[in-house]
Structure formats: structure tokens, C-alpha cells
Scaffold this motif. Structure first.
Motif, short mmCIF file in Angstrom:
data_model
loop_
_atom_site.label_atom_id
_atom_site.label_comp_id
_atom_site.label_asym_id
_atom_site.label_seq_id
_atom_site.Cartn_x
_atom_site.Cartn_y
_atom_site.Cartn_z
N GLU A 87 14.30 -153.83 59.04
CA GLU A 87 13.65 -155.05 58.54
C GLU A 87 13.49 -156.07 59.66
N VAL A 136 5.76 -158.58 54.41
CA VAL A 136 6.06 -158.71 52.97
C VAL A 136 5.68 -157.41 52.25
N HIS A 137 4.52 -156.85 52.59
CA HIS A 137 4.09 -155.58 52.01
C HIS A 137 5.12 -154.48 52.31
N SER A 195 8.22 -154.74 50.31
CA SER A 195 7.91 -154.39 48.94
C SER A 195 7.76 -152.87 48.76
N GLU A 244 11.30 -151.46 48.75
CA GLU A 244 11.97 -151.64 47.45
C GLU A 244 11.41 -150.68 46.40
N THR A 245 10.09 -150.57 46.37
CA THR A 245 9.44 -149.69 45.39
C THR A 245 9.84 -148.23 45.66
N ARG A 305 13.98 -146.04 51.28
CA ARG A 305 13.87 -147.46 51.64
C ARG A 305 13.55 -147.65 53.12
N GLU A 352 3.05 -150.87 45.14
CA GLU A 352 4.01 -151.97 45.30
C GLU A 352 3.43 -153.23 44.62
N PRO A 353 4.30 -154.09 44.06
CA PRO A 353 3.84 -155.20 43.22
C PRO A 353 2.80 -156.12 43.85
N GLY A 354 2.74 -156.19 45.18
CA GLY A 354 1.77 -157.06 45.84
C GLY A 354 0.35 -156.52 45.84
N ARG A 355 0.19 -155.25 45.51
CA ARG A 355 -1.15 -154.63 45.52
C ARG A 355 -1.93 -155.05 44.30
#
Ligand code: DGI
Ligand code: FE
Ligand code: FE
Length: 190
Positions: free
Chosen positions: A7, A20-21, A24, A27-28, A44, A131-134
Motif C-alpha cells: 500500500e 483509491v481504486h 478498493s 478489499e474486494t 489482497r 470494486e465499489p468505485g466502478r
């Protein structure tokens, strides 16, 4: 390499949005690994590192890809958007000494998929897409499928990606078709 180290490393290399992507996707991927019986730690780590070479220049990417023999060299004949995937795997191998071939392969094929995808290949391929940002048309359908069945979700993603490329009249990398064909067959035989 530990996840925290990965990270920190990508934070220095990638612009904020891509960082950020990546977090994410990490995590996903961990969540999918837990759900489908994969190695959570590895998922991860692969998710964190998958786009590490995204902002290298095309000349750098090409040189890195050609620096090692491999079946992925043919991606140089297709969209330059494909190049960061194998180059990223070569980069983490050389720079951080990561030698886990399962992890490296998942990085190499995270954009295109391939035949005989491993569990980790599928997890990273899918996590990158859902991933939630998509936010693009059809992503919700793939997210739902990912909660039900991994292969169904991967197949759906391949189908949507290929259709998108065809609609834009772009070339399609043959391994993407190979991945799609194989999963369609398996599906039909279920
Ligand atoms: O790096 P990301 O933007 O997070 O995601 P990615 O690595 O999946 O995306 C790279 C882009 O490559 C994506 O917009 C689709 C495009 N692309 C171009 N040619 C092909 C392709 N994708 C596949 N699967 N197959 C192709 O031949
Ligand atoms: Fe990528
Ligand atoms: Fe990505």
C-alpha cells in the motif's frame, strides 16, 4: 511483501484516484477470496499491486515486457491499455522480489483473462471490474452475479468487455476470446 508495504509503495507511485481504486480492488479481492475459498492475503496483495505499472510510459512498458520471455508478448500487437498488466508483474518481481507465480499470473492476466484461469486470476479479474468505485453500465449485474457464482460473473464480465470493444470497433485480444469461449462451453454443459 506485506499488504501495508504494498500500500505504501503504490501510494508513492500512483495518482490518488488510481491508489483509491487499488485499495478498493484489494478489499474486494480479499472478500471474494474469503467467499470462494481462496487465499485472502494473496488476493489482497495481488489486488493492491495489480495496476502498479498503469502510468509508466509506453516505451517503458514495452521494454519491460520484452525483457522476459513469455506468452504475453503478443499483447504488444493489441491495445496499449493491455501492457500495464504483464509489465506490472515483471516490475514487482524485479523491484520487490515477489516470486509467487500464482500472484504474478493473476497480475499478468488481470485485464484480459485467459484460458484455464486460476481461482486467483478470476478473483482479481472480477474485483478489478466490480470494486465499489466502478460505475459503468452493466456493472451492477456483474456484482450480483459475483455474489452467486464466480464463473458466471467472470463470463458476464468477459461478455460485456468484448461487446464494449466491438461497439467501439476496437481489436480484441485473442486470450479474452479464449477465456470467454471456454467459460461458455462449461456453462452450456452444466
Ligand atoms: O487498469 P484498469 O483501468 O483498472 O482496468 P483494466 O486493466 O481491466 O483495463 C484496461 C482497459 O483495456 C479496459 O478499458 C478494456 C481495455 N481493453 C482493450 N483491449 C482489450 C481490453 N480488454 C480486454 N479484456 N481485452 C482486450 O482485447
Ligand atoms: Fe489494470
Ligand atoms: Fe485496475
Amino acid at each position: 511483501m506485506k499488504i501495508d508495504e504494498a500500500e505504501q509503495a503504490i501510494k508513492k507511485i500512483l495518482p490518488e484516484k488510481r491508489f483509491v481504486h487499488s485499495v478498493s480492488v484489494s478489499e474486494t479481492a480479499g472478500r471474494l477470496a474469503k467467499k470462494y475459498g481462496g487465499n485472502e492475503e494473496k488476493a489482497r496483495l495481488a489486488g493492491m499491486l495489480h495496476d502498479i505499472a498503469k502510468y509508466f510510459s509506453n516505451d517503458e512498458l514495452k521494454a519491460m515486457i520484452l525483457s522476459k520471455p513469455g506468452t504475453w508478448h503478443d499483447c504488444l500487437d493489441y491495445s496499449d491499455k493491455l501492457w500495464h498488466a504483464p509489465a506490472g508483474a515483471i516490475y514487482v518481481q524485479e523491484k520487490y522480489g515477489i516470486d509467487d507465480s500464482d500472484l504474478l499470473q493473476a497480475m499478468i492476466y488481470h485485464t484480459t483473462g485467459r484460458k484455464q484461469m486460476t481461482l486467483l486470476d478470476k478473483i482479481i479479474f472480477l474485483a478489478d471490474y466490480i470494486e465499489p468505485g466502478r460505475d459503468f453500465p452493466g456493472v451492477e449485474e456483474v456484482r450480483k452475479a459475483a455474489e452467486m457464482d464466480l464463473d458466471t460473473a467472470v463470463l458476464l464480465e468477459l461478455q460485456k468487455t468484448i461487446m464494449h470493444l466491438l461497439n467501439q470497433q476496437q481489436r480484441v485480444y485473442p486470450k479474452t476470446f479464449e477465456a470467454y469461449n471456454e467459460l461458455v462451453n462449461r456453462h452450456a454443459n452444466k
